[in-house]
Scaffold this motif. Structure first.
Motif, mmCIF file in Angstrom:
data_model
loop_
_atom_site.group_PDB
_atom_site.id
_atom_site.type_symbol
_atom_site.label_atom_id
_atom_site.label_comp_id
_atom_site.label_asym_id
_atom_site.label_seq_id
_atom_site.Cartn_x
_atom_site.Cartn_y
_atom_site.Cartn_z
ATOM 1 N N GLN A 230 86.457 102.514 1.721
ATOM 2 C CA GLN A 230 87.250 101.466 1.076
ATOM 3 C C GLN A 230 88.027 100.612 2.075
ATOM 4 O O GLN A 230 88.588 99.581 1.698
ATOM 5 N N ARG A 231 88.077 101.035 3.344
ATOM 6 C CA ARG A 231 88.819 100.277 4.342
ATOM 7 C C ARG A 231 88.129 98.936 4.599
ATOM 8 O O ARG A 231 86.899 98.866 4.730
ATOM 9 N N LEU A 232 88.892 97.878 4.681
ATOM 10 C CA LEU A 232 88.357 96.556 4.958
ATOM 11 C C LEU A 232 88.027 96.436 6.438
ATOM 12 O O LEU A 232 88.832 96.806 7.295
ATOM 13 N N ILE A 233 86.845 95.914 6.730
ATOM 14 C CA ILE A 233 86.390 95.739 8.110
ATOM 15 C C ILE A 233 86.128 94.253 8.332
ATOM 16 O O ILE A 233 85.085 93.720 7.928
ATOM 17 N N PRO A 234 87.070 93.526 8.944
ATOM 18 C CA PRO A 234 86.859 92.092 9.175
ATOM 19 C C PRO A 234 85.583 91.844 9.987
ATOM 20 O O PRO A 234 85.327 92.522 10.982
ATOM 21 N N GLY A 235 84.792 90.883 9.530
ATOM 22 C CA GLY A 235 83.589 90.521 10.259
ATOM 23 C C GLY A 235 82.385 91.380 9.967
ATOM 24 O O GLY A 235 81.351 91.242 10.632
ATOM 25 N N ARG A 236 82.476 92.272 8.956
ATOM 26 C CA ARG A 236 81.338 93.142 8.645
ATOM 27 C C ARG A 236 80.340 92.434 7.736
ATOM 28 O O ARG A 236 80.708 91.758 6.776
ATOM 29 N N ALA A 237 79.052 92.615 8.022
ATOM 30 C CA ALA A 237 78.001 92.120 7.145
ATOM 31 C C ALA A 237 77.880 93.033 5.934
ATOM 32 O O ALA A 237 78.016 94.253 6.046
ATOM 33 N N GLN A 238 77.635 92.444 4.788
ATOM 34 C CA GLN A 238 77.279 93.225 3.603
ATOM 35 C C GLN A 238 75.798 93.594 3.707
ATOM 36 O O GLN A 238 75.018 92.892 4.358
ATOM 37 N N ALA A 239 75.404 94.680 3.057
ATOM 38 C CA ALA A 239 74.014 95.126 3.114
ATOM 39 C C ALA A 239 73.341 94.875 1.770
ATOM 40 O O ALA A 239 73.967 95.014 0.710
ATOM 41 N N TYR A 240 72.048 94.520 1.828
ATOM 42 C CA TYR A 240 71.336 94.100 0.624
ATOM 43 C C TYR A 240 69.959 94.757 0.536
ATOM 44 O O TYR A 240 69.375 95.174 1.548
ATOM 45 N N THR A 241 69.448 94.789 -0.679
ATOM 46 C CA THR A 241 68.067 95.174 -0.907
ATOM 47 C C THR A 241 67.363 94.028 -1.619
ATOM 48 O O THR A 241 68.004 93.224 -2.300
ATOM 49 N N LEU A 250 73.327 93.881 -3.734
ATOM 50 C CA LEU A 250 74.126 94.642 -2.779
ATOM 51 C C LEU A 250 73.619 96.083 -2.706
ATOM 52 O O LEU A 250 73.291 96.691 -3.728
ATOM 53 N N LEU A 251 73.576 96.620 -1.501
ATOM 54 C CA LEU A 251 73.235 98.031 -1.303
ATOM 55 C C LEU A 251 74.096 98.554 -0.159
ATOM 56 O O LEU A 251 73.692 98.615 0.987
ATOM 57 N N MET A 252 75.332 98.917 -0.513
ATOM 58 C CA MET A 252 76.311 99.363 0.473
ATOM 59 C C MET A 252 76.506 100.875 0.393
ATOM 60 O O MET A 252 76.452 101.463 -0.687
ATOM 61 N N PRO A 253 76.736 101.524 1.526
ATOM 62 C CA PRO A 253 77.070 102.950 1.495
ATOM 63 C C PRO A 253 78.515 103.133 1.043
ATOM 64 O O PRO A 253 79.407 102.425 1.507
ATOM 65 N N PHE A 254 78.722 104.039 0.117
ATOM 66 C CA PHE A 254 80.108 104.345 -0.257
ATOM 67 C C PHE A 254 80.336 105.836 -0.070
ATOM 68 O O PHE A 254 80.583 106.603 -0.986
ATOM 69 N N MET A 255 80.210 106.232 1.202
ATOM 70 C CA MET A 255 80.441 107.615 1.607
ATOM 71 C C MET A 255 81.508 107.645 2.690
ATOM 72 O O MET A 255 81.729 106.664 3.394
ATOM 73 N N ASN A 256 82.149 108.791 2.831
ATOM 74 C CA ASN A 256 83.122 109.002 3.893
ATOM 75 C C ASN A 256 82.625 110.083 4.847
ATOM 76 O O ASN A 256 83.393 110.919 5.310
ATOM 77 N N VAL A 257 81.328 110.068 5.135
ATOM 78 C CA VAL A 257 80.752 111.046 6.058
ATOM 79 C C VAL A 257 80.417 110.349 7.378
ATOM 80 O O VAL A 257 80.152 109.148 7.410
ATOM 81 N N TYR A 258 80.424 111.107 8.450
ATOM 82 C CA TYR A 258 80.171 110.545 9.774
ATOM 83 C C TYR A 258 79.602 111.637 10.674
ATOM 84 O O TYR A 258 79.683 112.826 10.378
ATOM 85 N N SER A 324 68.892 103.842 9.473
ATOM 86 C CA SER A 324 68.820 103.226 8.146
ATOM 87 C C SER A 324 69.858 103.875 7.238
ATOM 88 O O SER A 324 69.830 105.089 7.043
ATOM 89 N N THR A 325 70.777 103.094 6.744
ATOM 90 C CA THR A 325 71.758 103.559 5.752
ATOM 91 C C THR A 325 71.912 102.468 4.707
ATOM 92 O O THR A 325 72.259 101.330 5.039
ATOM 93 N N ALA A 326 71.636 102.827 3.441
ATOM 94 C CA ALA A 326 71.678 101.851 2.352
ATOM 95 C C ALA A 326 70.844 100.630 2.777
ATOM 96 O O ALA A 326 69.677 100.782 3.121
ATOM 97 N N GLY A 327 71.427 99.429 2.809
ATOM 98 C CA GLY A 327 70.661 98.248 3.173
ATOM 99 C C GLY A 327 70.655 97.933 4.653
ATOM 100 O O GLY A 327 69.981 96.994 5.083
ATOM 101 N N TYR A 328 71.378 98.696 5.463
ATOM 102 C CA TYR A 328 71.433 98.450 6.912
ATOM 103 C C TYR A 328 70.227 99.086 7.607
ATOM 104 O O TYR A 328 69.892 100.249 7.349
#
Length: 555
Positions: A230-241, A250-258, A324-328
């Motif tokens: 949920q953190r805002l990342i200035p300058g980040r591209a959105q991911a798409y399918t 939109l196809l964005m990851p909404f996970m908090n794993v790393y 590859s993660t979501a649309g990235y």
């Protein structure tokens, strides 16, 4: 000229002839930039400017010489990608996790061949040593947590997943896919465990450790981890399918794993990382450990090292990884003898960063002579007929079919199998050999990929009777996966049902085996007792071979 000089000159000549890469020169900067631009312009023309695109960076001798982007970073507001746009890494992040582990090993705080349970005691004892090195080169047999989680009906793209949840899924696995070190099988779980080991040994959160020890010293100021989606990342591209022509979603990851992925970064920061690896400014032992490829228990070598794959591309050593993660979609490569690095980051599922990287490399280092074609032979369709069949993977239970299409033998929906003079077939880069029975029909197939030999057994298409289908009906539960499903039989067909609205057809393959749904990549099969009663059902997928389920109520 004396004999000694002659011999020395002869040896030098032979080395030069055999290993030209040893004496490769760093390409001219201007030519590199022009070559990269040709490949990027070609890729950009494949779709309208209103589609998601890519950012590309190329460096020579540790210095960026080309950075360019195309397509939109955000379609809704018509914001273009730039070389400074932040993308998500996918699995390219694994080499950073591996490097964090290696740093701790070089400081004597852990050993790469230490047992994992030394640091994660809540992990079950699997009866065979599972080491940190096994985790990092995917030879541990630990089931992929995403594949296990999908059994619940709420996989990686269906719910918010935390690092704690991923670890909980992993530590509840009572079994492995295979004995550690016996095989290679890609699994994100190993890198989840590795990130946790870094945290426990360093007494720091993984993002803080990598920021302090890797990103900050290298000036990777645009790099962080998606530990809070949920953190805002200035300058980040959105991911798409969507296809290159659209429409897009939109196809964005909404996970908090790393650790396995989850890195947010730019092509420029990735080039700084590769510059360190080329110069070895953080020490040769770090780079050498990172690039040490795996060796299986039987002595076979694999190309996967610690978070990177080490191969040869047209005579040049290549150290690379894709993501590859979501649309990235991403790819990062390094050619040490050329001191050349290529970073490609894209924000659409229809983009092919590995293909673009290959085009850029070919433009820079080519042209290369066409590879010598294999000595194939022609077989008539009636001669190919004996190779047509339904096959069961001996290890994974997954079905494959060989068919004749347009006069050629092929794997259904996959590669054409080209007959060779020695009686084998070539499918892509794999060599395929059919074993024939006394009746002249194929009884098994061996697929040799160079790193592994997979065996498939001939099976007969199963037409399940109504009574056979009814024997599968009921509610089934797995304690390891914390998953529950119901098999319902209606009008002579079986369905896989989960709350709230999952309903997938079960398609019979061979005796007691079903494919689950369409395109799920899952197979379901039964084991029976001596009286023919079903004792367990088993679910398998590409990164999870066997998850047992028991019937609720025991009937």
């Amino acid at each position: 000229m004396n004999l000694r000089i002659k011999i020395g000159g002869y040896v030098f000549l032979m080395i030069a002839l055999v290993s030209p890469a040893l004496f490769a020169q760093v390409p001219d900067q201007g030519k590199v930039a022009a070559a990269a631009d040709r490949a990027v312009e070609k890729a950009a023309k494949l779709s309208p400017a209103s589609a998601p695109g890519c950012a590309v960076g190329v460096s020579l001798a540790g210095r960026s010489v080309y950075e360019k982007a195309f397509g939109l970073a955000e379609i809704e507001h018509n914001i273009p990608n730039t070389p400074q746009t932040i993308f998500e890494s996918g699995s390219v992040a694994k080499q950073f996790t591996a490097a964090a582990v290696i740093l701790l090993s070089l400081e004597g705080k852990l050993g790469l061949d230490d047992p994992v349970r030394k640091y994660i005691p809540e992990l079950p004892d699997y009866g065979a040593p599972l080491t940190i090195r096994h985790l990092l080169n995917h030879t541990g047999g630990v089931r992929d947590w995403g594949s296990v989680l999908a059994l619940t009906g709420f996989g990686r793209g269906d719910r918010v997943v935390s690092q704690a949840l991923a670890m909980d899924v992993i530590t509840h696995q009572k079994g492995l896919d295979f004995t550690p070190g016996a095989e290679y099988s890609y699994s994100n779980s190993g890198y989840q465990l590795a990130a946790t080991i870094v945290e426990r040994v360093s007494k720091q959160k993984f993002p803080a450790f990598t920021e302090e020890r890797l990103f900050k010293p290298l000036g990777m100021t645009k790099t962080s981890w998606r530990d809070d989606y949920q953190r805002l990342i200035p300058g980040r591209a959105q991911a798409y399918t969507g296809s290159l022509a659209g429409p897009f979603r939109l196809l964005m990851p909404f996970m908090n794993v790393y650790g396995n992925g989850g890195m947010l970064t730019t092509v420029g920061d990735w080039l700084k990382w590769n510059a360190m690896l080329d110069s070895r400014s953080m020490g040769a032992p770090l780079v050498e450990a990172l690039e040490t490829t795996g060796v299986l228990n039987d002595g076979r070598k694999i190309t996967y090292a610690l978070g990177v794959v080490v191969t040869n591309e047209n005579g040049h050593r290549k150290v690379a990884h894709g993501g590859s993660t979501a649309g990235y979609q991403t790819f990062l490569s390094r050619y040490p003898d050329l001191k050349l690095s290529i970073a490609v980051m894209c924000n659409g599922t229809s983009r092919n960063p590995a293909g673009l990287e290959r085009d850029i490399f070919n433009e820079i280092a080519g042209p290369f002579p066409a590879p010598k074609p294999p000595e194939t032979i022609a077989l008539k369709p009636e001669e190919l007929q004996k190779y047509v069949g339904l096959w069961r993977n001996e290890k994974t239970h997954m079905p494959e079919r060989t068919i004749i299409e347009s006069g050629t033998l092929r794997l259904a929906g996959q590669a054409v199998l080209r007959p060779l003079r020695d009686g084998s077939f070539l499918g892509g880069s794999a060599k395929i050999r059919f074993q024939m029975g006394t009746d002249g029909k194929s009884v098994s197939v061996e697929v040799d990929t160079g790193e592994a030999v997979n065996r498939y057994l001939a099976e007969t298409q199963w037409t399940a009777t109504p009574d056979e289908l009814k024997s599968f009906a009921g509610v089934w539960h797995s304690d390891e996966a914390d998953a529950l499903f119901t098999i319902v039989v209606e009008d002579g067909k079986a369905f896989f049902v989960q709350r709230p609205d999952t309903r997938q057809p079960l398609r019979p393959q061979y005796k007691d085996h079903f494919s689950v749904g369409l395109g799920t990549g899952q197979v379901l099969w039964a084991t029976r007792d001596s009286g023919g009663r079903i004792t367990n059902l088993h679910m398998g997928a590409g990164r999870m071979r066997d998850m047992p389920f028991e019937r609720v109520g025991g009937k």
